[in-house]
Design an enzyme around this catalytic site. Structure first.
Site, PDB file in Angstrom:
ATOM      1  N   ASP A  44      14.690  14.521  -7.270  1.00 59.53           N
ATOM      2  CA  ASP A  44      14.380  15.083  -8.591  1.00 59.53           C
ATOM      3  C   ASP A  44      14.531  14.016  -9.673  1.00 59.53           C
ATOM      4  OD1 ASP A  44      13.834  17.503  -7.487  1.00 59.53           O
ATOM      5  OD2 ASP A  44      15.479  18.590  -8.428  1.00 59.53           O
ATOM      6  N   LYS A  50      27.858   8.457   1.100  1.00 60.01           N
ATOM      7  CA  LYS A  50      29.124   8.330   0.365  1.00 60.01           C
ATOM      8  C   LYS A  50      30.212   8.004   1.376  1.00 60.01           C
ATOM      9  CE  LYS A  50      31.359   8.516  -3.573  1.00 60.01           C
ATOM     10  NZ  LYS A  50      31.226   7.406  -4.527  1.00 60.01           N
ATOM     11  N   TYR A  77      24.013  22.473   2.957  1.00 56.81           N
ATOM     12  CA  TYR A  77      23.160  23.630   2.723  1.00 56.81           C
ATOM     13  C   TYR A  77      23.148  24.580   3.917  1.00 56.81           C
ATOM     14  CZ  TYR A  77      21.163  21.297  -1.403  1.00 56.81           C
ATOM     15  OH  TYR A  77      20.977  20.686  -2.608  1.00 56.81           O
ATOM     16  N   ASP A 136      26.236   7.356  -5.770  1.00 59.21           N
ATOM     17  CA  ASP A 136      26.391   7.185  -7.212  1.00 59.21           C
ATOM     18  C   ASP A 136      25.707   5.908  -7.695  1.00 59.21           C
ATOM     19  OD1 ASP A 136      28.285   5.927  -5.627  1.00 59.21           O
ATOM     20  OD2 ASP A 136      29.981   6.339  -6.944  1.00 59.21           O
ATOM     21  N   ASP A 146      18.143  15.970  -2.311  1.00 61.40           N
ATOM     22  CA  ASP A 146      17.693  16.974  -3.271  1.00 61.40           C
ATOM     23  C   ASP A 146      17.864  16.438  -4.687  1.00 61.40           C
ATOM     24  OD1 ASP A 146      16.913  19.305  -4.492  1.00 61.40           O
ATOM     25  OD2 ASP A 146      18.541  20.529  -3.722  1.00 61.40           O
TER      26      ASP A 146
END
Length: 362
Positions: free
Chosen positions: A252, A192, A143, A224, A248
């Protein structure tokens, strides 16, 4: 106790409506304990673009820095979607976090007993319990990296630069371990590392920091798999720490496990007591001004403010208990129950404020 100064950033869409109810509840709590409370209002996001031509005016940063805590509604909306990236409302949100040095985002995901039926998870999974604290690094990652577009082989190609330093990872990891010590002493670090060099730096650093916390159990999980495990067996998680992008997405996902994204609060913290508190849902411009917005996530964010920035845990407890009581007697439209009346935004805020006053004046 000295007077408390709170900077209020109402933002866009339903932001002003939900913030108004959180302010109402904060006043009720502080009035019950005769604590002086002052609110200063500033602009952020689309509202700031309309007035000042920028999503984050310098005056807003100054007002936030001069306050004890910051309360935010939500930013963004279709009105500003066609603007260049640097002028989008979301840039104001990213900018204020960076300007205030807020690198740790805390997002608790729990299920209130009254909302268990609203969770998409099976009953046997819910019975095992869901009490997760997602600790998301907030000022690094893709970001905040370089973003570019280039022409390559006749095609437009986008580039986004992801990076983390050992310093950035180390401080968020310590934050997670310290929080875990106050909970169930378990940290799951999500990355990851089988693909990304950034994640390898992340995993190595978190492992190194863990050596200073021998009383806290650490395990690593690929993002994942973490996404799958959140719906398969959320009870396994205590504190979940991860980077900006993965956090993020996963926070959610965790919010929906809890029954509604309209119920999830968050705190953004740095090394001091100044923090920014906001619901994790968006600005929902399609329902703005209709009295349909659920203010409970914002009210619960105000409770986090009392707990983390203002050191008033008794008041925070009262707000959380009042929200739980409210869910037993009424719902907002997003979490409706056919057996209960549907309250407007204002009615729900009024009920919680009244209940807080009642609890603190006993």
């Amino acid at each position: 106790m000295r007077p408390i100064k709170i900077c209020v950033l109402e933002g866009d869409g339903i932001g002003p409506e939900i913030v108004r109810q959180a302010v109402r509840v904060l006043k009720a709590a502080c009035d019950a304990r005769q604590i002086a409370l002052y609110f200063n209002y500033a602009l952020l996001g689309g509202a700031a673009i309309d007035v000042a031509g920028t999503p984050l005016p310098d005056a807003t940063v100054a007002q936030c820095k001069a306050s004890d805590a910051v309360l935010l509604g939500a930013v963004g909306g279709e009105k500003w979607d066609s603007l260049p990236s640097a002028l989008r409302p979301e840039k104001g949100l990213l900018g204020i976090r960076s300007a205030l040095g807020l690198y740790a985002n805390l997002r608790p995901a729990t299920i209130f007993p009254a909302l268990q039926s609203a969770s998409p998870l099976k009953e046997e999974i819910i019975r095992a319990g869901v009490d997760i604290l997602v600790v998301r690094e907030l000022t690094g990652d893709v970001y905040f990296g370089e973003h570019a577009r280039k022409q390559e082989n006749g095609y437009e190609t986008g580039y986004d630069h992801m990076q983390y330093s050992t310093f950035e990872v180390g401080r968020i990891a310590r934050n997670a371990f310290e929080l875990a010590r106050k909970r169930n002493r378990r940290v799951t670090s999500v990355d990851k590392a089988n693909v990304l060099e950034t994640s390898r730096v992340w995993r190595e650093t978190v492992t190194r920091v863990s050596q200073d916390y021998p009383d806290v159990a650490l395990n690593h999980m690929y993002v994942d798999n973490a996404a799958m495990q959140l719906v398969r067996n959320p009870a396994q998680f205590d504190v979940l720490v991860t980077g900006n992008l993965f956090g993020d997405i996963l926070s959610d996902e965790a919010s929906m496990i809890s029954g509604s994204i309209g119920m999830l609060a968050s705190a953004s913290l740095g090394d001091g007591t100044l923090g920014l508190y906001e619901p994790i849902h968006g600005s929902a411009p399609d329902i703005a001004g209709k009295g349909l917005a659920n203010p409970l996530a914002t009210i619960l964010s105000a409770a986090m403010m009392l707990r983390y920035s203002l050191d008033l845990p008794e008041l925070a407890d009262a707000i959380e208990k009042a929200v739980e009581s409210a869910l037993d007697v009424a719902r907002t439209a997003d979490i409706r129950d056919p057996a209960l009346p549907v309250y407007s935004t204002d009615e729900m805020g009024g009920f919680v404020a009244g209940k807080v006053k009642e609890l603190l004046e006993k």
